[in-house]
Design an enzyme around this catalytic site. Sequence first.
Site, PDB file in Angstrom:
ATOM      1  N   ASP A   1     -27.858  -1.216 -30.298  1.00 28.21           N
ATOM      2  CA  ASP A   1     -26.698  -0.380 -30.025  1.00 28.21           C
ATOM      3  C   ASP A   1     -27.189   1.057 -29.848  1.00 28.21           C
ATOM      4  O   ASP A   1     -28.313   1.397 -30.233  1.00 28.21           O
ATOM      5  CB  ASP A   1     -25.690  -0.485 -31.176  1.00 28.21           C
ATOM      6  CG  ASP A   1     -24.272  -0.155 -30.746  1.00 28.21           C
ATOM      7  OD1 ASP A   1     -24.102   0.481 -29.690  1.00 28.21           O
ATOM      8  OD2 ASP A   1     -23.331  -0.517 -31.486  1.00 28.21           O
ATOM      9  N   TRP A   2     -26.339   1.891 -29.282  1.00 30.53           N
ATOM     10  CA  TRP A   2     -26.748   3.258 -28.941  1.00 30.53           C
ATOM     11  C   TRP A   2     -27.082   4.065 -30.201  1.00 30.53           C
ATOM     12  O   TRP A   2     -26.356   4.031 -31.181  1.00 30.53           O
ATOM     13  CB  TRP A   2     -25.636   3.934 -28.153  1.00 30.53           C
ATOM     14  CG  TRP A   2     -25.619   3.651 -26.680  1.00 30.53           C
ATOM     15  CD1 TRP A   2     -25.354   4.565 -25.685  1.00 30.53           C
ATOM     16  CD2 TRP A   2     -25.869   2.413 -25.991  1.00 30.53           C
ATOM     17  NE1 TRP A   2     -25.443   3.962 -24.445  1.00 30.53           N
ATOM     18  CE2 TRP A   2     -25.756   2.646 -24.606  1.00 30.53           C
ATOM     19  CE3 TRP A   2     -26.206   1.122 -26.404  1.00 30.53           C
ATOM     20  CZ2 TRP A   2     -25.954   1.663 -23.647  1.00 30.53           C
ATOM     21  CZ3 TRP A   2     -26.401   0.128 -25.454  1.00 30.53           C
ATOM     22  CH2 TRP A   2     -26.282   0.391 -24.105  1.00 30.53           C
TER      23      TRP A   2
END
Length: 304
Positions: free
Chosen positions: A281-282
């Site tokens: 995920d970012w």
Amino acid sequence: ADGTYQAVTEEVPVRTADPHKRREERMPKTLEYTGDKGYKLADVLDKKVSMDEFVAQISEADLIAMFRGEGMCSPKVTAGTAAAFGGVTESLKALGIPVGCCADGPSGIRMDCGTKAFSLPNGTLLGCTFNTELVGELYEMTGRELRLNKIDSLLGPGMNIHRNPLNGRNFEYISEDPLLTGRICAAQVKAMAKSGIGSTIKHFCGNNQEVGRSTSDSVMSERCLREIYLKGFEIAITESQPMSIMTSYNLINGVHAANCEDTCTKAARCEWGFQGVIMTDWTTTEIDEKCAASGCMRAGNDLV
């Protein structure tokens, strides 16, 4: 008889192996850098060279650029989307590696540039239909919309379990039932694939709260993990083979999900036959020093 209760505890099996040590022991051999031999990515497709021979040409700086990509609103892809990945440097493009584009979902395409996109019913509402055929029809249209906007992958469907009604991200997720979750998700993945669009099923796994989501530790037995929290992902992967999996921010039994080889490699790839890309995920690698990019890659993530 007197109305009092006594708490009883039960001995349960706990992890005895060091997951980080075991991960290091299973690392493949590093390829020796050869420099540019003139091989293009298409040569691998044409079976003129092996993938290892092709990759051995790529410099360390370009390998880092390829697995890191570029974040929100990169000018190298469709405006306002979530990321560009792949051939993000001139030298990578010269090797014939295209730039890929992904956009946030799952309730329609997110483009932070003013471009209009259809808003879709959220994941929970889709789960309420119990209707994989109807969901498939909806996501066939979504696949066409993604293709028209030159987007390669939707960052969705979301498929974590509704463990608690206070999870601030429940609306993205489908159900408290892993079977329903897996089947609805698979219908979406297969429908978008008809337009050549990839799906990124997320968040893998045990992401069941938004408060402290980067520091929360989902502590559970292997049986609980397999029968509830992994089961939807297993169904979706075996029935529809999505393009990508996105790992989650939380820890699983003390190990960050993005650093967990047991789920990323042993379960998804070795047991379920997943062939696609696993991405973090970012900003996952900004959580703490125990979730560094190197550990994510060693656990099985292809993109950070």
